[in-house]
Write a protein that holds these residues in place. Structure first.
Motif, PDB file in Angstrom:
ATOM      1  N   THR A  97       0.452  -1.167   0.608  1.00 52.12           N
ATOM      2  CA  THR A  97      -0.020   0.061  -0.064  1.00 52.12           C
ATOM      3  C   THR A  97       0.794   1.189  -0.080  1.00 52.12           C
ATOM      4  N   TRP A  98       2.146   1.041  -0.224  1.00 51.85           N
ATOM      5  CA  TRP A  98       2.958   2.570   0.084  1.00 51.85           C
ATOM      6  C   TRP A  98       4.468   2.320  -0.487  1.00 51.85           C
ATOM      7  N   TRP A  99       4.825   3.523  -0.790  1.00 51.58           N
ATOM      8  CA  TRP A  99       6.694   3.065  -1.371  1.00 51.58           C
ATOM      9  C   TRP A  99       7.287   4.414  -0.233  1.00 51.58           C
ATOM     10  N   SER A 100       8.275   4.308  -0.297  1.00 48.66           N
ATOM     11  CA  SER A 100       8.799   5.233   0.580  1.00 48.66           C
ATOM     12  C   SER A 100      10.439   4.752   0.060  1.00 48.66           C
ATOM     13  N   SER A 101      11.196   6.206   0.363  1.00 45.74           N
ATOM     14  CA  SER A 101      12.698   6.802   0.498  1.00 45.74           C
ATOM     15  C   SER A 101      13.291   6.600   1.694  1.00 45.74           C
ATOM     16  N   LEU A 142      12.693  10.358   5.852  1.00 50.12           N
ATOM     17  CA  LEU A 142      11.960   9.233   5.220  1.00 50.12           C
ATOM     18  C   LEU A 142      11.112  10.253   3.801  1.00 50.12           C
ATOM     19  N   ARG A 143      10.198  10.146   3.406  1.00 54.41           N
ATOM     20  CA  ARG A 143       9.416  10.256   2.413  1.00 54.41           C
ATOM     21  C   ARG A 143       8.440   9.392   2.248  1.00 54.41           C
ATOM     22  N   ALA A 144       6.668   9.052   1.904  1.00 55.80           N
ATOM     23  CA  ALA A 144       6.618   8.451   1.140  1.00 55.80           C
ATOM     24  C   ALA A 144       5.210   8.461   0.854  1.00 55.80           C
ATOM     25  N   ARG A 145       5.015   7.682  -0.219  1.00 57.09           N
ATOM     26  CA  ARG A 145       3.877   7.828  -0.890  1.00 57.09           C
ATOM     27  C   ARG A 145       2.778   7.120  -1.119  1.00 57.09           C
ATOM     28  N   PHE A 146       1.699   7.378  -1.387  1.00 52.78           N
ATOM     29  CA  PHE A 146       0.721   6.300  -1.560  1.00 52.78           C
ATOM     30  C   PHE A 146      -0.626   6.831  -3.250  1.00 52.78           C
ATOM     31  N   LEU A 147      -1.476   5.440  -3.436  1.00 53.52           N
ATOM     32  CA  LEU A 147      -1.786   5.681  -4.465  1.00 53.52           C
ATOM     33  C   LEU A 147      -2.691   7.474  -4.127  1.00 53.52           C
ATOM     34  N   PRO A 148      -3.349   7.257  -4.901  1.00 50.61           N
ATOM     35  CA  PRO A 148      -4.268   9.463  -4.830  1.00 50.61           C
ATOM     36  C   PRO A 148      -5.226   9.499  -4.180  1.00 50.61           C
ATOM     37  N   GLY A 149      -5.544  10.853  -3.876  1.00 49.20           N
ATOM     38  CA  GLY A 149      -6.921   9.840  -3.335  1.00 49.20           C
ATOM     39  C   GLY A 149      -7.819   9.981  -2.347  1.00 49.20           C
ATOM     40  N   GLN A 150      -6.885   9.377  -1.737  1.00 52.06           N
ATOM     41  CA  GLN A 150      -6.639   9.030  -0.148  1.00 52.06           C
ATOM     42  C   GLN A 150      -6.631  10.594   1.007  1.00 52.06           C
ATOM     43  N   THR A 151      -7.601  10.314   2.130  1.00 50.01           N
ATOM     44  CA  THR A 151      -7.043  11.438   2.710  1.00 50.01           C
ATOM     45  C   THR A 151      -5.642  11.231   3.511  1.00 50.01           C
ATOM     46  N   GLY A 152      -5.111  12.313   3.477  1.00 51.00           N
ATOM     47  CA  GLY A 152      -4.184  12.735   4.244  1.00 51.00           C
ATOM     48  C   GLY A 152      -3.644  11.774   6.412  1.00 51.00           C
ATOM     49  N   ARG A 153      -4.911  12.144   7.118  1.00 54.03           N
ATOM     50  CA  ARG A 153      -4.842  11.708   8.185  1.00 54.03           C
ATOM     51  C   ARG A 153      -4.875   9.630   8.091  1.00 54.03           C
TER      52      ARG A 153
END
Length: 387
Positions: A278-282, A297-308
């Motif tokens: 469910t996530w990608w990170s560097s 650390l930086r992380a990414r997720f599928l767009p459209g999901q709430t920041g919370r």
């Protein structure tokens, strides 16, 4: 477990203890290792607009990467040709030109010297074409930007070898970054943390309550080219999301159940790219002193999901490298163990032990710690033992 490289049984430490705390050794690493390798410089969308820039420290080389008006990414040594001032400290965007903050020498986004203030005072016959910013190299792979102090280094694609073929086929440019980069400050040498991340022997012990849902016995690891390393651990239940991902509230990035496991690619010397379902990170491991390290650390997720939800899931699930903060009402409660604290405790305890006159390393687990031996040999390729 599947692997392509294992050490011989009984093999042990190759780096001397001083490599983890000696100031002279640290300085040699800055010059001879970090000054001669590719460095992570952020993601392509950090440079979305012309004039966007980031300054990067590559060993003792201050560098800057900037997007030109023609759309090209270029890298330069961040050193004014007049008195050596950093022409673009930090990160941000310049509108038209690069202006040195000391004496206002002006450079184009292509690095050429455009103007010298009070030119007659400096040298009426000055040849501006000889005083452009010193070039460095920049390259992009899967939306990740890399920089090298040498303007003509080994091409990044050659440097990465077959690592890209091993890693999850995620494109970070198609994912959404949530929140600012997170930093963690450790009281240990950077190599202690790198070796901890490559140590698959401790997963079932230090993280026995936090890394539930992954099959430690079926982990895979591969040496990629001469420098890099790849690790993958499948879920305990094939084809099913591990509990951390299933309870996160996040949509899976992976369409293929093979990628429901946890994986990382080590891009030598100090970058990890980690993925779950469910996530990608560097994770950039930044040496700040002989016995101090910063993780970014930086992380990414599928767009459209709430920041919370995304931020809560990141804190809950990023394997071994982020702080656990239970998100009430969003995530299923897990045992109150902090993955980052587990690893930090081990790394800082090792740092204390290394300085003991009685320090020694016994036989390493020839499969589960094979990555440590490869990493140490790679360091020695750049910083050989003296004498």
């Amino acid at each position: 477990m599947t692997d392509t490289v294992t050490g011989a049984r009984g093999t042990t430490q190759t780096l001397p203890p001083r490599a983890y705390f000696d100031a002279d050794w640290f300085e040699r690493e800055q010059l001879e290792l970090f000054g001669r390798t590719w460095h992570y410089a952020g993601t392509a969308d950090d440079y979305a607009a012309p004039g966007a820039y980031r300054s990067i420290q590559a060993g003792r080389h201050p560098l800057v990467v900037v997007r030109g008006h023609d759309g090209e990414l270029r890298a330069f040594h961040n050193v004014c040709r007049h008195r050596g001032t950093a022409v673009l400290p930090g990160s941000g965007r310049v509108e038209r030109h690069i202006v040195c903050p000391y004496h206002n020498w002006r450079y184009g986004l292509d690095g050429c010297l455009l103007a010298v203030t009070q030119r007659k005072e400096v040298d009426p016959g000055l040849d501006r074409s000889e005083l452009g910013l010193h070039p460095a190299a920049a390259a992009v792979w899967r939306g990740l930007v890399f920089v090298h102090p040498d303007p003509e280094p080994e091409p990044l694609t050659d440097w990465l070898a077959d690592l890209p073929d091993r890693m999850a086929p995620y494109d970070p440019e198609q994912l959404a970054e949530v929140g600012a980069a997170r930093q963690y400050h450790l009281k240990c040498n950077w190599k202690v943390f790198m070796e901890n991340a490559l140590d698959n022997y401790h997963l079932g012990y230090v993280h026995k309550d936090t890394l539930v849902g992954y099959d430690h016995k079926r982990q895979e690891q591969y040496r990629c080219g001469e420098r890099h390393w790849y690790f993958y651990e499948p879920p305990l239940e094939p084809g099913r999301l591990p509990p951390m991902d299933a309870g996160s509230g996040l949509k899976p990035i992976a369409q293929d159940p093979h990628w429901y496991g946890s994986s990382f690619g080590l891009i030598f010397p100090n970058l990890f790219v980690l993925t779950s379902a469910t996530w990608w990170s560097s994770i950039q491991v930044i040496p700040t002193g002989p016995e101090t390290t910063t993780l970014e650390l930086r992380a990414r997720f599928l767009p459209g999901q709430t920041g919370r939800i995304a931020l809560g899931a990141l804190r809950e699930a990023a394997s071994g490298l982020v702080q656990r903060v239970l998100a009430q009402g969003i995530l299923r409660r897990q045992p109150a163990y902090d993955l980052v604290e587990e690893d930090v405790f081990c790394c800082e305890a090792v740092q204390v032990g290394i300085k003991s006159p009685r320090f020694s390393v016994g036989p390493l687990a020839y499969r589960l710690e094979g990555g440590i031996q490869t990493f140490q040999r790679n360091v020695l390729d750049y910083v050989p033992l003296e004498g």
